[in-house]
Write an enzyme that holds these catalytic residues in place. Structure first.
Site, PDB file in Angstrom:
ATOM      1  N   THR A  34     102.126  35.481  69.569  1.00  0.00           N
ATOM      2  CA  THR A  34     100.752  35.997  69.614  1.00  0.00           C
ATOM      3  C   THR A  34     100.694  37.518  69.702  1.00  0.00           C
ATOM      4  OG1 THR A  34     100.671  35.806  72.041  1.00  0.00           O
ATOM      5  CG2 THR A  34      99.932  33.894  70.745  1.00  0.00           C
ATOM      6  N   CYS A  38     101.408  38.861  79.287  1.00  0.00           N
ATOM      7  CA  CYS A  38     100.634  38.205  80.347  1.00  0.00           C
ATOM      8  C   CYS A  38     101.284  38.389  81.711  1.00  0.00           C
ATOM      9  CB  CYS A  38     100.542  36.696  80.072  1.00  0.00           C
ATOM     10  SG  CYS A  38      99.958  36.242  78.443  1.00  0.00           S
ATOM     11  N   ARG A  67     100.033  43.517  73.198  1.00  0.00           N
ATOM     12  CA  ARG A  67      98.687  43.825  73.666  1.00  0.00           C
ATOM     13  C   ARG A  67      98.406  43.067  74.961  1.00  0.00           C
ATOM     14  NH1 ARG A  67      98.193  41.675  68.858  1.00  0.00           N
ATOM     15  NH2 ARG A  67      96.872  40.002  69.650  1.00  0.00           N
ATOM     16  N   CYS A  69      96.809  40.576  77.524  1.00  0.00           N
ATOM     17  CA  CYS A  69      96.107  39.304  77.412  1.00  0.00           C
ATOM     18  C   CYS A  69      94.679  39.452  77.924  1.00  0.00           C
ATOM     19  CB  CYS A  69      96.845  38.244  78.226  1.00  0.00           C
ATOM     20  SG  CYS A  69      95.996  36.655  78.338  1.00  0.00           S
TER      21      CYS A  69
END
Length: 357
Positions: A34, A38, A67, A69
């Protein structure tokens, strides 16, 4: 490559799959499929082992191209003591003079290794070193108010005067008697939406505010201690309390100018450069060239860049408001992503207020 201070890979993956809040802030997980990273406690569906990698900080994960979460918000107020540690933290604050042992931790159903790991990650020292530093700092403060060395040693949990002298000399680099007149530099962690920061203050004002994951932080602290001829101890101070309150207001868009007292040791050129930074209005930017001209040194652009990088009080002394001549956002010790965050925050706040009118 796994940071030596991080838990073993298998332990981190197991903590991630069971959403263990005890590991929040200890490591971050990047999900290759993705492109996001996290917290260990993220409620999202967990990917297979081959699709994750682990990082010691949000900065490392961002630097690897991940990036944040949007569900677990790993850059938001990272660093709070996890729930399993809250009772211990409350006890330490209630009685900072207490001497803790591993047996005391086990009596509270705490694993000493896990406590040690959390403190080392968030405070740069083990739990026992942290609470010993607190006791030594309190002892120094008491002696500076006229208390006798012998009574102070026993008041703060030392079993002998020689043990107190040895611990004091190892931590402060001088004997208790020679340190009575030393300036104290109080250190504290401040939680922000951009991650934890380390703040420091003397009786004269705040002299350090830097992101805890900045590589040069330890060097900055050493230089500051030497320049101010002070001894650094973890603890609380009124200047730090004011700084934390003002930062909270800043991040919710309720404060444009900091009023906390600051101490800015440096050369005349550095202090001029830092004053020029403070003159840049909230929500605005200037180039390095414009900053150099504002202090009457139009050709000293490189020196201005070095002075900005030597700024020890991030956000309060707003070096994030300096951009390149082509408008690019770059050159920020805390990471370019943080610089963009701060600029976007200030602009959004001004736009919101303008729309209300």
């Amino acid at each position: 490559m796994i940071d030596a201070k991080m838990p073993p890979t298998d332990e981190m993956y197991k903590a991630f799959t069971r959403r263990d809040t005890a590991y929040d802030g200890v490591f971050f997980t990047g999900v290759r499929t993705t492109g996001i990273f996290c917290r260990p406690s993220c409620p999202a569906k967990k990917p297979s082992r081959e699709n994750v990698e682990f990082f010691a900080s949000a900065r490392d994960a961002t630097g690897a191209g991940y990036r944040p979460c949007k569900r677990c918000l790993p850059t938001k107020l990272n660093g709070h003591a996890p729930q399993w540690l809250e009772d211990l933290m409350s006890e330490v604050e209630r009685d900072p003079a207490r001497r803790w042992t591993d047996a005391d931790l086990r009596a509270m159903s705490l694993d000493p290794a896990r406590v040690r790991r959390w403190f080392h990650h968030h405070h740069g020292m083990t739990f026992h070193a942290y609470q010993r530093a607190r006791r030594l700092g309190l002892a120094l403060g008491q002696m500076q108010q006229g208390a006798a060395m012998t009574s102070t040693a026993y008041d703060y949990g030392f079993e002998s005067l020689s043990g107190f002298r040895d611990a004091f000399a190892r931590f402060f680099g001088a004997t208790p008697g020679k340190s009575r007149d030393a300036t104290q530099l109080w250190l504290a962690r401040v939680l922000t939406p951009l991650g934890p920061m380390i703040a420091a203050a003397t009786e004269q004002g705040v002299c350090l505010l830097e992101f805890a994951d900045r590589v040069s932080l330890a060097t900055q602290l050493q230089r500051l201690s030497a320049r101010l001829a002070c001894v650094a101890v973890p603890g609380h101070h009124r200047h730090l309390a004011q700084l934390e309150a003002e930062l909270e207001r800043y991040f919710i868009g309720d404060l444009r100018r900091f009023t906390v007292q600051v101490v800015l040791p440096g050369t005349a050129f550095q202090r001029a450069a830092w004053r020029a930074l403070c003159a840049i209005p909230y929500g605005c930017t200037k180039t390095y060239e414009e900053q150099a001209k504002s202090i009457g040194r139009p050709t000293a652009v490189r020196a201005i860049g070095r002075a900005n990088s030597d700024n020890r009080i991030a956000i309060v002394i707003p070096c994030h408001r300096i951009i390149r001549a082509d408008g690019a956002v770059s050159g920020y010790g805390g990471g370019v992503w943080r610089k963009r965050f701060l600029l976007d925050l200030e602009r959004a706040t001004l736009e919101e207020r303008a729309n209300r009118k």
